[in-house]
Design an enzyme around this catalytic site. Structure first.
Site, mmCIF file in Angstrom:
data_model
loop_
_atom_site.group_PDB
_atom_site.id
_atom_site.type_symbol
_atom_site.label_atom_id
_atom_site.label_comp_id
_atom_site.label_asym_id
_atom_site.label_seq_id
_atom_site.Cartn_x
_atom_site.Cartn_y
_atom_site.Cartn_z
ATOM 1 N N TYR A 48 0.789 -1.235 0.000
ATOM 2 C CA TYR A 48 0.000 0.000 0.000
ATOM 3 C C TYR A 48 0.818 1.280 0.000
ATOM 4 O O TYR A 48 0.466 2.256 -0.660
ATOM 5 C CB TYR A 48 -0.964 0.024 1.191
ATOM 6 C CG TYR A 48 -2.018 -1.063 1.146
ATOM 7 C CD1 TYR A 48 -2.641 -1.425 -0.041
ATOM 8 C CD2 TYR A 48 -2.367 -1.741 2.299
ATOM 9 C CE1 TYR A 48 -3.593 -2.418 -0.074
ATOM 10 C CE2 TYR A 48 -3.328 -2.746 2.281
ATOM 11 C CZ TYR A 48 -3.937 -3.080 1.086
ATOM 12 O OH TYR A 48 -4.878 -4.066 1.056
ATOM 13 N N GLU A 55 -2.383 13.231 -8.809
ATOM 14 C CA GLU A 55 -1.666 14.495 -9.009
ATOM 15 C C GLU A 55 -0.170 14.251 -9.176
ATOM 16 O O GLU A 55 0.488 14.874 -10.015
ATOM 17 C CB GLU A 55 -1.898 15.435 -7.819
ATOM 18 C CG GLU A 55 -3.357 15.745 -7.560
ATOM 19 C CD GLU A 55 -4.016 14.799 -6.559
ATOM 20 O OE1 GLU A 55 -4.852 15.267 -5.768
ATOM 21 O OE2 GLU A 55 -3.697 13.585 -6.556
#
Length: 134
Positions: A48, A55
């Site tokens: 993770y 962005e």
């Protein structure tokens, strides 16, 4: 380019999201002063902590293609009930590109029924950037 056009580009990017773990597809679109638009989407990873935000992907693509400033507007879209704002890390990544060109880009934070317009400096006041090192 209108705000609606930039938001549509961010939504189109979100459709390419690789987010099998969170199921939270985010898209970003960057508009430059020459009219160029660069998009990105979030890319998750089974480890993770290695996930990439939309962005950050868009800024990385833009810089890999030679962009070193000229950023005038950013749109960020995603699922959920409220507007989507760039996370802290992404604010810093956007700031690096913006400071290289001396801009304070508008940030369009998009939700299902609302667009909140703000500036990068409002989202990241007193930002650390390239000028801070000199």
């Amino acid at each position: 380019m209108t705000d609606d056009d930039l938001i549509a580009a961010a939504r189109s990017a979100a459709a390419q999201s690789y987010s099998p773990y969170s199921r939270f597809a985010v898209g970003a679109a960057l508009l430059f002063d020459d009219g160029k638009v660069v998009t990105g989407t979030n890319i998750e990873n089974a480890s993770y902590g290695l996930a990439l935000c939309a962005e950050t992907v868009a800024v990385s693509k833009a810089m890999a293609d030679g962009a070193r400033g000229g950023l005038v507007r950013v749109a960020v879209t995603g699922p959920g009930a409220g507007v989507i704002t760039p996370c802290g890390r992404c604010r810093q990544v956007i700031n690096e590109l913006a400071q290289l060109g001396g801009t304070d880009p508008d940030i369009l934070c998009v939700g299902p029924g609302e667009v909140r317009r703000t500036t990068l400096s409002a989202l990241l006041p007193d930002a650390f950037g390239p000028a801070s090192l000199g």
